[in-house]
Design a protein around this motif. Sequence first.
Motif, PDB file in Angstrom:
ATOM      1  N   VAL A   1      29.349 -29.617 -56.488  1.00 31.60           N
ATOM      2  CA  VAL A   1      30.626 -29.260 -55.866  1.00 31.60           C
ATOM      3  C   VAL A   1      30.413 -28.222 -54.768  1.00 31.60           C
ATOM      4  CG1 VAL A   1      32.924 -28.302 -56.262  1.00 31.60           C
ATOM      5  CG2 VAL A   1      31.924 -29.867 -57.938  1.00 31.60           C
ATOM      6  N   ASP A   2      29.531 -27.270 -54.983  1.00 30.87           N
ATOM      7  CA  ASP A   2      29.232 -26.276 -53.946  1.00 30.87           C
ATOM      8  C   ASP A   2      28.740 -26.948 -52.667  1.00 30.87           C
ATOM      9  OD1 ASP A   2      29.958 -24.150 -55.524  1.00 30.87           O
ATOM     10  OD2 ASP A   2      27.914 -23.584 -56.079  1.00 30.87           O
ATOM     11  N   LEU A   3      27.906 -27.969 -52.813  1.00 34.40           N
ATOM     12  CA  LEU A   3      27.396 -28.676 -51.632  1.00 34.40           C
ATOM     13  C   LEU A   3      28.522 -29.389 -50.891  1.00 34.40           C
ATOM     14  CD1 LEU A   3      24.056 -30.159 -53.015  1.00 34.40           C
ATOM     15  CD2 LEU A   3      24.307 -28.340 -51.324  1.00 34.40           C
ATOM     16  N   ALA A   4      29.474 -29.933 -51.634  1.00 28.19           N
ATOM     17  CA  ALA A   4      30.619 -30.583 -50.991  1.00 28.19           C
ATOM     18  C   ALA A   4      31.440 -29.565 -50.204  1.00 28.19           C
ATOM     19  CB  ALA A   4      31.484 -31.275 -52.041  1.00 28.19           C
ATOM     20  N   VAL A   5      31.614 -28.380 -50.751  1.00 25.75           N
ATOM     21  CA  VAL A   5      32.351 -27.331 -50.042  1.00 25.75           C
ATOM     22  C   VAL A   5      31.607 -26.924 -48.776  1.00 25.75           C
ATOM     23  CG1 VAL A   5      33.126 -24.927 -50.192  1.00 25.75           C
ATOM     24  CG2 VAL A   5      33.519 -26.493 -52.114  1.00 25.75           C
TER      25      VAL A   5
ATOM     26  N   TYR B   1      33.873 -37.671 -60.635  1.00 27.65           N
ATOM     27  CA  TYR B   1      34.685 -38.172 -59.536  1.00 27.65           C
ATOM     28  C   TYR B   1      35.338 -36.956 -58.882  1.00 27.65           C
ATOM     29  CZ  TYR B   1      34.155 -42.823 -61.536  1.00 27.65           C
ATOM     30  OH  TYR B   1      33.633 -44.004 -62.020  1.00 27.65           O
ATOM     31  N   LEU B   2      35.014 -36.726 -57.621  1.00 31.74           N
ATOM     32  CA  LEU B   2      35.559 -35.604 -56.866  1.00 31.74           C
ATOM     33  C   LEU B   2      36.529 -36.134 -55.814  1.00 31.74           C
ATOM     34  CD1 LEU B   2      32.279 -33.580 -56.145  1.00 31.74           C
ATOM     35  CD2 LEU B   2      33.844 -33.337 -58.100  1.00 31.74           C
ATOM     36  N   THR B   3      37.759 -35.680 -55.870  1.00 36.48           N
ATOM     37  CA  THR B   3      38.712 -35.966 -54.798  1.00 36.48           C
ATOM     38  C   THR B   3      38.638 -34.804 -53.833  1.00 36.48           C
ATOM     39  OG1 THR B   3      40.146 -37.157 -56.352  1.00 36.48           O
ATOM     40  CG2 THR B   3      41.091 -36.521 -54.226  1.00 36.48           C
ATOM     41  N   LEU B   4      38.145 -35.081 -52.634  1.00 39.83           N
ATOM     42  CA  LEU B   4      37.815 -34.035 -51.664  1.00 39.83           C
ATOM     43  C   LEU B   4      38.772 -34.075 -50.468  1.00 39.83           C
ATOM     44  CD1 LEU B   4      33.935 -34.599 -51.651  1.00 39.83           C
ATOM     45  CD2 LEU B   4      35.211 -32.855 -52.918  1.00 39.83           C
ATOM     46  N   VAL B   5      39.212 -32.890 -50.082  1.00 37.97           N
ATOM     47  CA  VAL B   5      40.089 -32.735 -48.905  1.00 37.97           C
ATOM     48  C   VAL B   5      39.268 -32.137 -47.782  1.00 37.97           C
ATOM     49  CG1 VAL B   5      42.248 -31.762 -48.038  1.00 37.97           C
ATOM     50  CG2 VAL B   5      41.997 -32.257 -50.487  1.00 37.97           C
ATOM     51  N   PRO B   6      39.215 -32.788 -46.619  1.00 40.35           N
ATOM     52  CA  PRO B   6      38.425 -32.217 -45.516  1.00 40.35           C
ATOM     53  C   PRO B   6      39.090 -30.970 -44.961  1.00 40.35           C
ATOM     54  CG  PRO B   6      39.639 -34.149 -44.768  1.00 40.35           C
ATOM     55  CD  PRO B   6      39.842 -34.070 -46.260  1.00 40.35           C
ATOM     56  N   THR B   7      38.273 -29.955 -44.703  1.00 38.72           N
ATOM     57  CA  THR B   7      38.797 -28.751 -44.044  1.00 38.72           C
ATOM     58  C   THR B   7      38.955 -29.053 -42.554  1.00 38.72           C
ATOM     59  OG1 THR B   7      36.535 -27.924 -43.829  1.00 38.72           O
ATOM     60  CG2 THR B   7      37.807 -27.178 -45.721  1.00 38.72           C
ATOM     61  N   THR B   8      39.874 -28.366 -41.917  1.00 40.28           N
ATOM     62  CA  THR B   8      40.145 -28.609 -40.502  1.00 40.28           C
ATOM     63  C   THR B   8      38.974 -28.122 -39.654  1.00 40.28           C
ATOM     64  OG1 THR B   8      42.504 -28.320 -40.910  1.00 40.28           O
ATOM     65  CG2 THR B   8      41.752 -28.169 -38.625  1.00 40.28           C
TER      66      THR B   8
ATOM     67  N   ALA C   1      29.761 -28.712 -47.017  1.00 40.43           N
ATOM     68  CA  ALA C   1      29.790 -29.811 -46.044  1.00 40.43           C
ATOM     69  C   ALA C   1      31.147 -29.965 -45.368  1.00 40.43           C
ATOM     70  CB  ALA C   1      29.409 -31.117 -46.734  1.00 40.43           C
ATOM     71  N   GLY C   2      32.125 -29.140 -45.757  1.00 45.58           N
ATOM     72  CA  GLY C   2      33.419 -29.193 -45.074  1.00 45.58           C
ATOM     73  C   GLY C   2      34.549 -29.772 -45.892  1.00 45.58           C
ATOM     74  N   PHE C   3      34.515 -29.595 -47.210  1.00 48.25           N
ATOM     75  CA  PHE C   3      35.563 -30.114 -48.085  1.00 48.25           C
ATOM     76  C   PHE C   3      36.058 -29.021 -49.023  1.00 48.25           C
ATOM     77  CE2 PHE C   3      32.925 -33.906 -47.251  1.00 48.25           C
ATOM     78  CZ  PHE C   3      33.895 -34.791 -46.806  1.00 48.25           C
ATOM     79  N   ARG C   4      37.274 -29.226 -49.533  1.00 44.11           N
ATOM     80  CA  ARG C   4      37.775 -28.479 -50.673  1.00 44.11           C
ATOM     81  C   ARG C   4      38.039 -29.485 -51.802  1.00 44.11           C
ATOM     82  NH1 ARG C   4      36.281 -23.579 -50.400  1.00 44.11           N
ATOM     83  NH2 ARG C   4      37.640 -23.278 -52.238  1.00 44.11           N
ATOM     84  N   PRO C   5      37.649 -29.136 -53.038  1.00 43.55           N
ATOM     85  CA  PRO C   5      37.818 -30.085 -54.144  1.00 43.55           C
ATOM     86  C   PRO C   5      39.246 -30.052 -54.695  1.00 43.55           C
ATOM     87  CG  PRO C   5      36.671 -28.114 -54.913  1.00 43.55           C
ATOM     88  CD  PRO C   5      36.910 -27.930 -53.443  1.00 43.55           C
ATOM     89  N   GLU C   6      40.007 -31.093 -54.400  1.00 43.27           N
ATOM     90  CA  GLU C   6      41.373 -31.172 -54.915  1.00 43.27           C
ATOM     91  C   GLU C   6      41.374 -31.488 -56.406  1.00 43.27           C
ATOM     92  OE1 GLU C   6      45.564 -33.606 -54.148  1.00 43.27           O
ATOM     93  OE2 GLU C   6      43.692 -34.412 -53.346  1.00 43.27           O
TER      94      GLU C   6
END
Length: 254
Positions: free
Chosen positions: A176-180, A246-253, A182-187
């Motif tokens: 999850v840290d890697l997803a953050v 399963y990660l639902t990811l929201v892209p950061t602006t 890379a430009g995401f927040r975990p919803e």
Amino acid sequence: MTTDTAAHDSLPPRLTRLTFHGPLSEARAAGMVSRLAATNPGSVFDIGCGWGELMLRLLDAVPQARGVGVDLNAEDLERGRRGAEARGLAGRVEFVEDSAAGTGYGPADVVLCLGASHALSDDFVTALRELRRLVADGGRVLLGEGYWQRTPTDAELARMWPGAAAADHHDLAGLVDLAVEAGFRPEWTETTSLEEWEEFESGYQADKEVWLAANPEHPLAAETRESLDTHRTAWLTYRGILGYTYLTLVPTTH
């Protein structure tokens, strides 16, 4: 029955017991579809789609959405097309036989990448950056990915897939840290249950196991037996060690 048809019918069946090509229950799938549909997507891109069951359910739930799925397995893609036709969705979805690496599709409002990050890159960090490129601002990525519930021993790794190594997966927090980064927040973060794993892995093998029991002298029996035994050893070894999230990811602006 023609000779060709008879020959085909004598082959081991493939994955007819599986609804989803992954450890996913009906209840969890319904929750995912509901959350993704609430974002009112206009476009869905399914990476390594197989027969695209979750994509089709999402398109069914969102009448204005259109979908594209890419995969390299022609048989799975044809199954997806039949499924789309049966649901009346054939005019809103494409199943394309193509690699996802460097794809020109996207950005899409919803990107599905379920057990298919390797289709984008062998390097997970690079795959995450590609997912950020492929999702529209305000959209969602649904990422299905394996993670270590605990670090496997060398003896356990030797019984898993060929060349298995502890570096093949992260733990859940690291993933999850890697997803953050890379430009995401975990919803939404959810992990599969042991029951989901067992249903998937049993269903993955079941068709061929039943076929092999009835056809022990078939010309394909020896290679089928070896494949089944190897895979069964692997999954019964990683059972309780390899998790799936399963990660639902929201892209950061940007």
